[in-house]
Motif scaffolding. Sequence first.
Motif, PDB file in Angstrom:
ATOM      1  N   THR A   1       0.783  -1.163   0.046  1.00 30.34           N
ATOM      2  CA  THR A   1      -0.093  -0.037  -0.044  1.00 30.34           C
ATOM      3  C   THR A   1       0.954   1.209   0.153  1.00 30.34           C
ATOM      4  OG1 THR A   1      -1.576  -1.224   1.308  1.00 30.34           O
ATOM      5  CG2 THR A   1      -1.811   1.157   0.974  1.00 30.34           C
ATOM      6  N   THR A   2       0.586   2.092  -0.741  1.00 25.72           N
ATOM      7  CA  THR A   2       1.346   3.408  -0.895  1.00 25.72           C
ATOM      8  C   THR A   2       0.662   4.566  -0.497  1.00 25.72           C
ATOM      9  OG1 THR A   2       1.048   3.608  -3.372  1.00 25.72           O
ATOM     10  CG2 THR A   2       2.962   2.390  -2.827  1.00 25.72           C
ATOM     11  N   ILE A   3       1.006   5.402   0.330  1.00 27.88           N
ATOM     12  CA  ILE A   3       0.194   6.866   0.562  1.00 27.88           C
ATOM     13  C   ILE A   3       1.000   7.852   0.189  1.00 27.88           C
ATOM     14  CG2 ILE A   3      -0.514   7.999   2.464  1.00 27.88           C
ATOM     15  CD1 ILE A   3       0.162   4.322   3.352  1.00 27.88           C
TER      16      ILE A   3
ATOM     17  N   SER B   1       5.083  10.807   2.788  1.00 28.23           N
ATOM     18  CA  SER B   1       4.598   9.664   1.748  1.00 28.23           C
ATOM     19  C   SER B   1       5.408   8.317   2.482  1.00 28.23           C
ATOM     20  CB  SER B   1       5.177   9.898   0.364  1.00 28.23           C
ATOM     21  OG  SER B   1       4.453  11.070   0.017  1.00 28.23           O
ATOM     22  N   ALA B   2       4.502   7.379   2.328  1.00 29.20           N
ATOM     23  CA  ALA B   2       5.092   6.035   2.735  1.00 29.20           C
ATOM     24  C   ALA B   2       4.460   4.929   2.152  1.00 29.20           C
ATOM     25  CB  ALA B   2       4.733   5.820   4.263  1.00 29.20           C
ATOM     26  N   MET B   3       5.184   3.813   2.216  1.00 26.97           N
ATOM     27  CA  MET B   3       4.764   2.530   1.432  1.00 26.97           C
ATOM     28  C   MET B   3       4.736   1.516   2.763  1.00 26.97           C
ATOM     29  SD  MET B   3       6.737   0.107  -1.169  1.00 26.97           S
ATOM     30  CE  MET B   3       8.327   0.611  -0.962  1.00 26.97           C
ATOM     31  N   VAL B   4       3.408   0.832   2.897  1.00 29.64           N
ATOM     32  CA  VAL B   4       3.183  -0.295   3.848  1.00 29.64           C
ATOM     33  C   VAL B   4       3.231  -1.665   3.285  1.00 29.64           C
ATOM     34  CG1 VAL B   4       1.840  -1.253   5.785  1.00 29.64           C
ATOM     35  CG2 VAL B   4       2.053   1.348   5.204  1.00 29.64           C
ATOM     36  N   ILE B   5       4.253  -2.600   3.541  1.00 31.35           N
ATOM     37  CA  ILE B   5       4.160  -3.794   3.069  1.00 31.35           C
ATOM     38  C   ILE B   5       3.590  -4.821   4.176  1.00 31.35           C
ATOM     39  CG2 ILE B   5       5.650  -5.457   2.098  1.00 31.35           C
ATOM     40  CD1 ILE B   5       7.872  -3.034   1.769  1.00 31.35           C
TER      41      ILE B   5
ATOM     42  N   MET C   1      11.403   2.368  -5.971  1.00 36.12           N
ATOM     43  CA  MET C   1      11.288   1.827  -4.727  1.00 36.12           C
ATOM     44  C   MET C   1      10.176   0.744  -4.545  1.00 36.12           C
ATOM     45  SD  MET C   1      10.842   3.325  -0.966  1.00 36.12           S
ATOM     46  CE  MET C   1      12.102   4.481  -1.015  1.00 36.12           C
ATOM     47  N   ILE C   2       9.007   1.068  -5.343  1.00 36.66           N
ATOM     48  CA  ILE C   2       8.014   0.144  -5.491  1.00 36.66           C
ATOM     49  C   ILE C   2       8.241  -1.048  -6.315  1.00 36.66           C
ATOM     50  CG2 ILE C   2       5.356   0.071  -6.218  1.00 36.66           C
ATOM     51  CD1 ILE C   2       5.059   2.931  -5.370  1.00 36.66           C
ATOM     52  N   THR C   3       8.871  -0.681  -7.564  1.00 38.90           N
ATOM     53  CA  THR C   3       9.093  -1.862  -8.424  1.00 38.90           C
ATOM     54  C   THR C   3      10.199  -2.829  -7.816  1.00 38.90           C
ATOM     55  OG1 THR C   3      10.596  -0.555  -9.719  1.00 38.90           O
ATOM     56  CG2 THR C   3       8.338  -0.622 -10.487  1.00 38.90           C
ATOM     57  N   SER C   4      11.148  -2.127  -7.084  1.00 41.70           N
ATOM     58  CA  SER C   4      12.272  -2.936  -6.644  1.00 41.70           C
ATOM     59  C   SER C   4      11.630  -3.740  -5.277  1.00 41.70           C
ATOM     60  CB  SER C   4      13.442  -1.974  -6.011  1.00 41.70           C
ATOM     61  OG  SER C   4      12.940  -1.154  -4.984  1.00 41.70           O
TER      62      SER C   4
ATOM     63  N   GLU D   1       7.126  -0.551   7.306  1.00 35.47           N
ATOM     64  CA  GLU D   1       6.820   0.684   6.538  1.00 35.47           C
ATOM     65  C   GLU D   1       7.957   1.141   6.255  1.00 35.47           C
ATOM     66  OE1 GLU D   1       4.965   5.004   8.046  1.00 35.47           O
ATOM     67  OE2 GLU D   1       4.402   3.141   8.950  1.00 35.47           O
ATOM     68  N   LYS D   2       8.035   1.472   4.820  1.00 30.72           N
ATOM     69  CA  LYS D   2       9.066   2.355   4.271  1.00 30.72           C
ATOM     70  C   LYS D   2       8.847   3.877   3.873  1.00 30.72           C
ATOM     71  CE  LYS D   2      11.376  -1.733   2.294  1.00 30.72           C
ATOM     72  NZ  LYS D   2      12.085  -2.260   0.706  1.00 30.72           N
ATOM     73  N   GLU D   3       9.693   4.931   4.349  1.00 29.52           N
ATOM     74  CA  GLU D   3       9.741   6.183   3.865  1.00 29.52           C
ATOM     75  C   GLU D   3       9.769   6.480   2.581  1.00 29.52           C
ATOM     76  OE1 GLU D   3       8.480   8.844   6.156  1.00 29.52           O
ATOM     77  OE2 GLU D   3       8.168   7.208   7.689  1.00 29.52           O
ATOM     78  N   MET D   4       8.934   7.198   1.982  1.00 30.36           N
ATOM     79  CA  MET D   4       8.993   7.618   0.471  1.00 30.36           C
ATOM     80  C   MET D   4       9.490   8.930   0.348  1.00 30.36           C
ATOM     81  SD  MET D   4       5.995   4.909  -1.062  1.00 30.36           S
ATOM     82  CE  MET D   4       6.812   5.515  -2.752  1.00 30.36           C
ATOM     83  N   ASN D   5       9.656   9.374  -0.738  1.00 30.96           N
ATOM     84  CA  ASN D   5       9.970  11.001  -0.918  1.00 30.96           C
ATOM     85  C   ASN D   5       8.634  11.645  -1.292  1.00 30.96           C
ATOM     86  OD1 ASN D   5      12.876  10.843  -0.863  1.00 30.96           O
ATOM     87  ND2 ASN D   5      12.682   9.869  -2.986  1.00 30.96           N
ATOM     88  N   ASN D   6       8.409  12.858  -0.739  1.00 31.58           N
ATOM     89  CA  ASN D   6       7.182  13.703  -1.065  1.00 31.58           C
ATOM     90  C   ASN D   6       7.093  14.032  -2.551  1.00 31.58           C
ATOM     91  OD1 ASN D   6       6.501  13.646   1.701  1.00 31.58           O
ATOM     92  ND2 ASN D   6       7.768  15.632   1.962  1.00 31.58           N
ATOM     93  N   LEU D   7       5.800  14.201  -3.125  1.00 31.39           N
ATOM     94  CA  LEU D   7       5.584  14.145  -4.315  1.00 31.39           C
ATOM     95  C   LEU D   7       5.922  15.640  -4.841  1.00 31.39           C
ATOM     96  CD1 LEU D   7       2.561  12.210  -5.183  1.00 31.39           C
ATOM     97  CD2 LEU D   7       4.700  11.617  -5.718  1.00 31.39           C
TER      98      LEU D   7
END
Length: 84
Positions: A29-31, A42-46, A78-81, A55-61
């Motif tokens: 799930t990406t937020i 922004s974050a990705m929850v696996i 990050m998502i595809t990897s 939970e992995k931190e992502m860069n802000n859009l």
Amino acid sequence: MKYLKITAVFFLFFTLHNLHAQMKMVQITTIESTVAGGLGRSAMVITKEDGSQEEKEMNNLFSAFGINFTNIKLNEYMITSTLK
């Protein structure tokens, strides 16, 4: 001919069985933050097969100057990897 059909059925069964053994279920799930100026989060929850979450931190859009396309590219990577 009968032996060929039986051999084909066994081959198909074992091939499908091996494919099933190699599959792994993961929910991602990406937020994405839509707050300008980089103030959002922004974050990705696996969620893994066993129910544990990471939970992995992502860069802000958005940056102070608008949409940051470099961050979008990094988030996609990050998502595809994670999917591989």
